[in-house]
Design a protein around this motif. Structure first.
Motif, short mmCIF file in Angstrom:
data_model
loop_
_atom_site.label_atom_id
_atom_site.label_comp_id
_atom_site.label_asym_id
_atom_site.label_seq_id
_atom_site.Cartn_x
_atom_site.Cartn_y
_atom_site.Cartn_z
N UNK A 81 0.81 -1.13 0.06
CA UNK A 81 -0.02 0.04 0.00
C UNK A 81 0.78 1.29 -0.04
N UNK A 82 2.06 0.92 -0.59
CA UNK A 82 2.81 2.11 -0.52
C UNK A 82 2.23 3.49 -1.28
N UNK A 87 -0.09 8.90 -1.65
CA UNK A 87 -0.86 9.62 -2.44
C UNK A 87 -1.95 10.37 -1.05
N UNK A 88 -2.09 9.80 0.09
CA UNK A 88 -2.34 10.42 1.31
C UNK A 88 -1.55 11.49 1.70
N UNK A 89 -0.21 11.43 1.59
CA UNK A 89 0.89 12.41 2.03
C UNK A 89 0.66 13.35 0.99
N UNK A 90 0.36 13.29 -0.14
CA UNK A 90 0.51 14.27 -1.21
C UNK A 90 -0.85 15.20 -0.78
N UNK A 91 -1.82 14.34 -0.55
CA UNK A 91 -3.19 15.21 -0.28
C UNK A 91 -3.10 16.17 0.82
N UNK A 92 -2.35 15.69 2.01
CA UNK A 92 -2.17 16.21 3.32
C UNK A 92 -3.35 16.84 4.04
N UNK A 93 -4.42 15.90 4.09
CA UNK A 93 -5.68 15.84 4.72
C UNK A 93 -5.85 15.02 6.16
N UNK A 112 5.06 -9.96 9.02
CA UNK A 112 5.95 -8.98 8.29
C UNK A 112 4.98 -8.58 7.14
N UNK A 113 5.19 -7.17 6.84
CA UNK A 113 4.60 -6.42 5.79
C UNK A 113 5.57 -5.72 5.00
N UNK A 114 5.09 -5.53 3.76
CA UNK A 114 5.93 -4.95 2.89
C UNK A 114 6.21 -3.50 3.40
N UNK A 115 7.44 -2.73 2.88
CA UNK A 115 7.80 -1.39 3.15
C UNK A 115 6.93 -0.38 2.93
N UNK A 119 4.84 1.90 5.55
CA UNK A 119 4.65 3.40 5.44
C UNK A 119 3.28 3.78 5.59
N UNK A 120 2.34 3.00 4.97
CA UNK A 120 0.85 3.36 4.90
C UNK A 120 0.56 3.45 6.43
N UNK A 121 0.69 2.25 6.88
CA UNK A 121 0.57 2.27 8.64
C UNK A 121 0.88 3.62 9.37
#
Length: 370
Positions: A81-82, A87-93, A112-115, A119-121
């Motif tokens: 979910x990188x 996308x969430x970081x870019x929208x900054x809401x 274990x989760x992918x990087x 990051x999504x978490x």
């Protein structure tokens, strides 16, 4: 409030004659995903909503007040979910997320989760007042990552009946005539016990055939091609996969004749909700295939095969049984598992807490009847 929706969407747009597998892809590969978003949006107020993910995140920041995520089993070792995190970081809401689930074949929280998913978490933990998760196991998975702003909510599809609650129909088993089943052949390897799971999935189909019941497909491409009316002339070769899978439990002729008349798929949630009311009993290993029945008062039992289903069913007091506790499908025994009072009382207990959770995330509850 203007909401930008990520994750599951409540509906898809399709063209006349569009291939059913193309429509399936628009649901995220599982028609049950639409029930998640439908349930979430049915209970909150908003002025405008969009899930056009082609919109640049900077434009989302300018036009919307919040990102709302209708989540599913995002915390799975093979999911990345990188891109959503970026996308969430870019929208900054601010973010509100409901129904986040961890999927595993055991309750070890050290998955274990992918990087990208890690990051999504981190991103949602920073932007959400409270993260709504499917069950206590998911909360523990997040706690191991230092995420404490978590509320166990279950799936938002559970709450779509609103404050009026759910009352399940009561009738003696001897009056049960019209059943629907659901099962997935593509989750066998992810289950608590894959050999047992394979046998039970085969047995679900067998029970469907013996009861002359309907099979409601969600992600099974062969069955979906068969269910889609416009593709009925093209299913003969794919049907070999189904007859081969069921060769130990039913004859090829029985499988073909049953499948030709009794396989269904719904790409519209309202159609699904309306059609499911005609059944007396629904069972299978599909959470949302059973949830849609419960929402219309139809007794239903989930046969739990991994943490993503069992964790949530136990928390919500849904009628259920784990694959590790069952040897074969006995429809009467499954029907006897339906504890109507426990289910109704749990809903009455949880709905006000869900309303409080939404308020904590600055989401307004929809007024009854609106």
């Amino acid at each position: 409030m203007n909401i930008f929706l990520l994750g599951a969407t409540p509906s898809i747009s399709s063209e006349i004659g569009e291939d059913p597998i193309s429509k399936l892809a628009k649901t995220g590969g599982n028609t049950g995903n639409q029930l998640i978003a439908h349930g979430l949006l049915s209970q909150i107020e908003y002025d405008y909503i969009s899930w056009d993910h082609r919109v640049d995140p900077r434009e989302v920041h300018e036009r919307f007040d919040m990102i709302v995520i209708a989540a599913a089993n995002f915390l799975f070792p093979r999911f990345d979910f990188g891109a959503m995190a970026e996308y969430i970081e870019g929208a900054d809401l601010p973010v509100s997320i409901v129904g986040l689930g961890a999927q595993s074949n055991s309750y070890d929280p050290n998955i274990s989760l992918l990087p990208g998913t890690e990051r999504f978490v981190k991103v949602i933990a920073e932007r959400a007042a409270q993260i709504g998760v499917r069950g206590p196991y998911t909360a523990e998975v997040l706690a191991r990552r230092g995420v404490q702003n978590v509320t166990v909510t279950g799936c938002p599809s559970y709450y779509m009946s609103g404050s009026k609650g759910i009352v399940l129909k009561q009738q003696p088993f001897d009056e049960i005539k019209h059943v629907a089943v659901n099962a997935s052949r593509d989750v066998i390897v992810h289950s608590f016990d894959k050999d047992r799971m394979r046998r039970l999935v085969q047995d679900i189909y067998r029970a469907g055939i013996e009861w002359n019941g309907d099979f409601v497909a969600q992600s099974e491409e062969v069955e979906i091609r068969l269910a889609d009316f416009q593709s009925k002339t093209t299913v003969y070769e794919p049907l070999e996969e189904l007859t081969t899978f069921l060769k130990d439990v039913a004859s090829e002729d029985d499988v073909r004749s049953w499948a030709a008349e009794h396989v269904r798929v719904y790409f519209d949630v309202n159609d699904w909700l309306e059609s499911i009311q005609e059944y007396d009993f629904v069972f299978g290993n599909r959470f949302h295939g059973c949830m849609v029945a419960l929402q219309r008062g139809v007794p239903s039992v989930v046969i739990c095969h991994d943490t993503r289903t069992e964790d949530m069913c136990r928390f919500l007091a849904l009628p259920c049984i784990s694959i590790v506790d069952i040897e074969r499908i006995d429809v009467r025994n499954l029907y006897d598992l339906v504890d109507r009072a426990a289910f109704t009382n749990r809903y009455r207990d949880l709905y006000p807490k869900y309303a409080e959770f939404l308020a904590t995330n600055n989401l307004r509850m929809r007024k009854p009847g609106s």
